[in-house]
Design an enzyme around this catalytic site. Structure first.
Site, PDB file in Angstrom:
ATOM      1  N   CYS A  35      24.533 -20.900 -33.161  1.00 33.90           N
ATOM      2  CA  CYS A  35      25.079 -19.603 -32.934  1.00 33.90           C
ATOM      3  C   CYS A  35      24.793 -19.160 -31.501  1.00 33.90           C
ATOM      4  CB  CYS A  35      24.801 -18.681 -33.778  1.00 33.90           C
ATOM      5  SG  CYS A  35      23.635 -18.051 -34.326  1.00 33.90           S
ATOM      6  N   HIS A  37      22.710 -13.898 -36.953  1.00 37.69           N
ATOM      7  CA  HIS A  37      23.782 -14.606 -36.380  1.00 37.69           C
ATOM      8  C   HIS A  37      23.893 -13.922 -35.211  1.00 37.69           C
ATOM      9  CE1 HIS A  37      27.419 -16.703 -35.560  1.00 37.69           C
ATOM     10  NE2 HIS A  37      28.128 -15.514 -36.092  1.00 37.69           N
ATOM     11  N   ASP A  61      33.325 -14.079 -31.182  1.00 36.01           N
ATOM     12  CA  ASP A  61      32.443 -14.983 -31.784  1.00 36.01           C
ATOM     13  C   ASP A  61      33.188 -16.268 -31.611  1.00 36.01           C
ATOM     14  OD1 ASP A  61      30.506 -16.301 -33.057  1.00 36.01           O
ATOM     15  OD2 ASP A  61      30.428 -14.983 -34.928  1.00 36.01           O
ATOM     16  N   ASN A 102      28.431  -5.332 -44.155  1.00 38.68           N
ATOM     17  CA  ASN A 102      28.511  -4.564 -45.185  1.00 38.68           C
ATOM     18  C   ASN A 102      28.531  -5.286 -46.649  1.00 38.68           C
ATOM     19  OD1 ASN A 102      28.866  -1.787 -43.994  1.00 38.68           O
ATOM     20  ND2 ASN A 102      30.400  -2.875 -42.823  1.00 38.68           N
ATOM     21  N   ASP A 125      27.304  -6.799 -50.195  1.00 38.15           N
ATOM     22  CA  ASP A 125      26.197  -6.435 -50.914  1.00 38.15           C
ATOM     23  C   ASP A 125      25.607  -7.903 -51.567  1.00 38.15           C
ATOM     24  OD1 ASP A 125      26.818  -3.816 -50.813  1.00 38.15           O
ATOM     25  OD2 ASP A 125      28.308  -3.935 -52.691  1.00 38.15           O
ATOM     26  N   GLU A 155      22.964   4.001 -44.952  1.00 46.73           N
ATOM     27  CA  GLU A 155      23.108   3.600 -46.049  1.00 46.73           C
ATOM     28  C   GLU A 155      23.208   4.841 -47.123  1.00 46.73           C
ATOM     29  OE1 GLU A 155      23.849   0.591 -47.137  1.00 46.73           O
ATOM     30  OE2 GLU A 155      23.397  -0.656 -45.170  1.00 46.73           O
ATOM     31  N   GLU A 199      29.421   6.559 -45.224  1.00 46.77           N
ATOM     32  CA  GLU A 199      29.455   5.122 -45.493  1.00 46.77           C
ATOM     33  C   GLU A 199      30.484   4.956 -47.094  1.00 46.77           C
ATOM     34  OE1 GLU A 199      26.659   1.574 -47.164  1.00 46.77           O
ATOM     35  OE2 GLU A 199      26.662   3.495 -47.925  1.00 46.77           O
TER      36      GLU A 199
END
Length: 788
Positions: free
Chosen positions: A379, A438, A461, A501, A503, A550, A555
C-alpha cells in the site's frame, strides 16, 4: 416447359433397419450422457444413416498474446485520440484555392518566420513564473490559466495593420477545434479563441507574444506551430520537437479546478520531492523517507504514458476528477496492465521487495521503458508512486496513513471476530481483516459534480482491495463526504467510510452454530489518521478531518445518516464488563526476548475469576495471520476493586523463524468471567524495531561539485544474511543507486561509499534501505545542505 423432378423416396435396407433399432434401444436406456448426445446427433438428420462417419471438428484455437483493443472504427467519424505520443503532421502550406498554370508565385514578399524561441531554460521567466524550473526537461513546461511567452523572429518587422499570424497548439492524432485539441491563438482579438494571446514586446524583427492557456484545457504534451496568412494561403513552421511544450494543472491559478489557496500547503503538496510515509502501530509510529522525484528526467513523460496506456481519451485529460480516477486504476496491474504488481506473500523472487524501494523514479521509468508492470508493491508503494504522478501533473497531493484500517468484506460496518463458547478466537471463521495501517492519497480539487462544500481534499487509493465499477480502483471521494456520512456521493465514499468508522464486534458461537454479540469495540478502527506536516519533517494528525469525536452527538448523527444510505451497524447495547483487561505498549527490537504483562482490573465489589486465552501471532501488516507462535490459557483471580498482572515471557527463538516483513506481532487476549459470563478482550500490535543503517555525507556540498555518501551496517544477529540489496538516493542530489551483497556474516559490518554530484541547491536528504529475505525494511538517512 420447365421440367419438375420428384425425388424418389428411399427406404432403409435390412442393415440400416437393424442400426435404427439399436439406436432406439439406446434412447430407451442410454448408457451415458455422452452416448445420448451422439444418438441425438445421429437421428437429427436421416442422411447421416447412409453417410460415412466424419472425423470430429478440431476445437477452436486458444487465443494467445495480448487482448485485442477495441477501436472506434465504424462508430466514430474520426479515430478517438487516446495517446499523447501520437501526433499528426500539419501541412506547411495550405492554399486558399487551386494554383494557376504556373503554380503559386514566390512568397518571398510576404511575412515569413525565421526563428521561434520557446524561452524554455530554467532560469528564464517562463519556468520561473510557472514554478516548473525544477523539471529536468529539455522542453518548455508551463501551467494552464497563466501567461507564458514565446519569441518569434520574422524576416522583416511585423506590421500589425497588414500582417496576420497565429500561434497554433495541437495535441493528439485527431486535432479538432471543437474538441480543444487544435487551438489557434491570435495576437489580437480579431478572432475568438479559448486561449488568450497578446503581443507584449516588439524589437526589430522579433515579436514577443504572451499566451494564456485556458484554465480548463487538456493537460499533456502539445506541438506548437506559427502560421502566417498570405494572399495565396497559410504557411507555417514545419514540425519541430524543440517547439513541443507541456501544459500542466495549475494550483496557483484561481480558475483552475485544482487551485489551492494556501501557499505553505501548496509548496508542500506540489513542489516538495521529499516525503515521509508513516507505518507501524498507532502507539508506536514509525516513518520511512521517500523520494517522490516528480521533477526527475523522464518522470513527466512516464506519467503521460500511464494515461496513454489506459486508453484515456485526450479530451478527458483536463478534468482532475477523471484523471485521478483513471490513474487510481492504472497504478495497479490487476485488470489493466498498470504500473505496479501487488504482492503480500513474502516471496519476492521475481522482483523487488516492496520494503526495498526508496523512491518512485525507478518504478516509473522502468514501467515506461519496459511497458510492463513492475514487481512489487504494497500500500505505501502504491500511495507514494501515485503521489509522484499527481504532483508531477500539478495536482496537490499528500500520502495519508490510517492506523487500524478496516477491510470490510461484506460492507456492514462491522469487523466480525468469532469466538468459541469458551471465549477463544476461532480463526477459521474470522474473515474480516484489520490492517495495522493503510496508506492512501489525498488530492485537492473542486467537485462541481457534488453539492457545494464537498470540494477540497479527495481520497484516492491505488491499492487493489475491492472493485469499483468493475475495476480495482478507489475514489476520488470527498473527505467532507466521508466525515458527514454522505456515502452515496461518488466515488467509493461508502468503502472509505467503513475503513475509518467500522466497529469491531466479537461474536460467541454456540455449539448449535448460532452466534450472539458479546463485545463491541467502537473506537478501535480509524484510531489515528496522519500525514506529513507542511513545511517541515514532523507528523500531523488529521483524524478530525475524517470523523467527529467518538461518542459525540455529531458522530451519532453521521452514523444515522450513513444507515439511511444502506450501511448496517451493530446496535447491540451490551452491559460493560466489570473487569478490564489492559495490554502494555512495548518497544522491542528484532531478536530480543521480552515480557508481555497483562493487567486485569476488577471494578466490582466481588471477587472475579477469569479464564483467559492469550494468543501471539506473527502477522502481515494487513492483519492476516502468518503463524501462531504462542498460546497460553491461564486462570486469573482478581480481588474486589483490585488489579492483578499476569506476565507472559516471549522468547525470540519462538517468533524469529516465523517473522515476515515489517516484523509485526499481534497479541489477542480473550476470556470469560466465570461469575458473570461476561467476555473481555484486548488487542495489541507490537512492531519489532529493526536495526538501522548509518548514512553519512561529506561536508561542504555545492551544486555540481562531487560529494561522497557512505552507508554502514552491522549484522547484529548470530546468523548470516543472504541476498542483501542496498539502495540509496536523494531528491535533487543523487539518482537511485544500488549494490548487492550475496552474504553478510553474523556480527560483521559493511561499508559502501558512492560519489554523487548535487544538481540543485537547498536542503535535502540521502536515504538508504537494506533488504533481504531474512530482514526487511532496514532504513537510514542523512540530511544535506547544498549551496549554490
Amino acid at each position: 416447359m420447365a421440367r419438375v423432378f420428384k425425388q424418389k423416396q428411399k427406404f432403409p435396407n435390412t442393415e440400416q433397419q437393424q442400426r435404427i433399432h439399436s439406436i432406439q434401444q439406446q434412447l430407451v436406456s442410454p448408457t451415458s450422457s455422452e452416448s445420448f448426445q451422439i444418438v441425438l446427433l445421429e437421428l437429427s438428420s436421416p442422411c447421416l444413416i447412409q453417410a460415412p462417419a466424419q472425423p470430429p471438428l478440431p476445437p477452436p484455437p486458444t487465443p494467445t498474446g495480448p487482448r485485442p483493443k477495441m477501436t472506434s472504427s465504424g462508430r466514430s467519424a474520426v479515430p478517438i485520440s487516446s495517446s499523447n505520443s501520437d501526433s499528426t503532421d500539419i501541412p506547411e502550406f495550405e492554399p486558399f484555392g487551386l494554383p494557376g498554370p504556373r503554380g503559386f508565385p514566390p512568397l518571398t514578399d510576404y511575412l515569413d518566420i525565421l526563428k521561434v524561441d520557446m524561452m524554455r531554460l530554467p532560469e528564464e521567466t517562463n519556468k520561473q513564473q510557472h514554478h516548473t524550473n525544477f523539471y529536468n526537461s529539455d522542453y518548455l513546461v508551463v501551467r494552464r490559466g497563466q501567461e507564458f511567452e514565446v519569441k518569434i523572429t520574422f524576416n522583416r518587422p511585423y506590421k500589425p495593420a497588414s500582417d496576420k499570424f497565429a500561434v497554433e497548439f495541437v495535441i493528439g492524432s485527431s486535432p479538432q477545434f471543437s474538441k480543444g485539441t487544435y487551438i489557434p491563438v491570435f495576437p489580437h482579438n480579431e478572432r475568438s479563441s479559448p486561449w488568450e494571446g497578446s503581443i507584449t514586446n516588439t524589437a526589430d524583427d522579433t515579436v514577443t507574444m504572451g499566451i494564456t492557456a485556458a484554465a480548463t484545457c487538456i493537460v499533456g504534451k502539445y506541438n506548437m506551430y506559427v502560421a502566417v496568412v498570405t494572399p495565396f494561403g497559410i504557411r507555417r513552421t514545419r514540425k519541430d520537437k524543440s517547439r513541443n511544450l507541456y501544459i500542466l494543472f495549475n494550483p496557483w491559478a484561481t480558475a483552475d479546478a485544482v487551485f489551492l489557496d494556501d501557499e505553505k500547503e501548496r509548496d508542500e503538496c506540489v513542489m516538495n520531492e521529499m516525503g515521509i510515509l508513516y507505518h507501524g502501530a498507532y502507539d508506536d509510529v514509525a516513518e520511512r523517507n521517500w523520494n517522490y522525484g516528480q521533477f526527475n528526467f523522464g518522470v513527466l513523460d512516464a506519467c503521460l504514458y500511464i494515461m496513454d496506456r489506459s486508453d484515456m481519451p485526450i479530451t478527458n485529460r483536463g478534468d482532475p476528477i477523471r484523471v485521478t480516477r483513471k490513474a487510481s486504476a492504472m497504478l495497479n496491474s490487476r485488470d489493466d496492465e498498470g504500473v505496479l504488481v501487488g504482492n503480500w506473500s513474502g516471496d519476492y523472487t521475481y522482483g523487488v521487495a516492496p520494503t526495498s524501494w526508496t523512491g518512485s523514479t525507478d518504478i516509473l521509468l522502468t514501467y515506461a521503458s519496459g511497458q510492463m508492470p513492475v514487481c512489487y508493491a504494497q500500500c505505501w508503494v502504491y500511495a507514494a508512486v501515485f503521489n509522484t504522478f499527481l504532483r508531477c501533473l500539478g495536482i496537490p497531493s499528500r500520502v495519508v496513513t490510517n492506523f487500524y484500517s478496516a477491510h470490510d468484506t461484506d460492507g456492514n460496518l462491522k469487523m466480525d471476530i468469532i469466538l468459541d463458547e469458551n471465549g477463544r478466537i476461532d480463526r477459521s471463521r474470522t474473515k474480516d481483516s484489520i490492517w495495522n495501517y493503510h496508506c492512501w492519497n489525498e488530492c485537492f480539487m473542486s467537485r462541481p459534480d457534488l453539492p457545494a462544500g464537498f470540494g477540497g481534499w479527495q481520497v484516492v487509493d491505488a491499492t487493489p482491495q475491492e472493485t469499483s465499477d468493475g475495476m480495482f480502483r478507489c475514489g476520488p471521494a470527498s473527505v467532507q463526504a466521508i466525515k458527514h456520512g454522505q456515502i452515496c456521493f461518488p466515488f467509493d465514499a461508502a468503502f472509505l467510510f467503513a475503513e475509518v468508522n467500522s466497529d469491531v464486534v466479537f461474536y460467541s458461537r454456540n455449539k448449535d452454530g448460532t452466534m450472539e454479540p458479546v463485545r463491541v469495540n467502537r473506537t478501535h478502527i480509524g484510531r489515528m489518521v496522519v500525514t506529513k506536516s507542511a513545511g517541515d519533517m514532523t507528523r500531523r494528525e488529521i483524524t478530525d478531518q475524517y470523523k467527529f469525536p467518538e461518542g459525540s452527538t455529531e458522530e451519532r448523527t453521521v452514523l444515522e445518516k450513513a444507515e439511511e444510505y444502506g450501511c448496517k451497524r451493530d446496535k447491540s447495547e451490551l452491559p460493560p464488563a466489570d473487569v478490564d483487561l489492559i495490554l502494555p505498549t512495548l518497544e522491542v527490537s528484532v531478536g530480543d526476548d521480552f515480557e508481555m504483562s497483562l493487567e486485569f482490573v476488577n471494578r466490582s465489589d466481588e471477587r472475579r475469576t477469569v479464564d483467559i486465552y492469550i494468543s501471539g501471532s506473527v502477522v502481515f501488516y494487513t492483519g492476516v495471520t502468518s503463524s501462531e507462535f504462542l498460546f497460553r490459557n491461564p486462570t486469573v483471580t482478581v480481588g474486589p476493586n483490585k488489579s492483578v498482572k499476569e506476565s507472559v515471557t516471549v522468547e525470540s527463538k519462538a517468533y524469529m523463524k516465523h517473522l515476515v516483513e515489517q516484523a509485526n506481532i499481534n497479541f489477542i487476549a480473550t476470556g470469560k468471567v466465570q461469575e458473570t459470563g461476561q467476555i473481555i478482550t484486548a488487542m495489541k500490535v507490537i512492531t519489532l524495531h529493526n536495526p538501522k543503517l548509518t548514512v553519512t555525507v561529506s561536508e561542504g556540498g555545492r551544486v555540481s561539485e562531487e560529494m561522497t555518501a557512505t552507508v554502514e551496517f552491522t549484522n547484529p544477529f548470530s546468523f548470516s544474511l543472504e541476498g542483501v540489496y542496498i539502495r540509496m538516493e536523494g531528491p535533487g542530489v543523487m539518482l537511485s543507486k544500488s549494490k548487492y551483497y550475496s552474504l553478510i556474516q553474523g556480527r560483521t559490518s559493511l561499508s559502501w561509499a558512492e560519489y554523487f554530484t548535487p544538481q540543485r541547491a537547498g536542503d535535502s536528504r540521502v536515504i538508504a534501505s537494506l533488504d533481504c529475505p531474512a530482514l526487511r525494511q532496514v532504513l537510514g538517512q542523512a540530511s544535506i545542505t547544498v549551496k549554490p
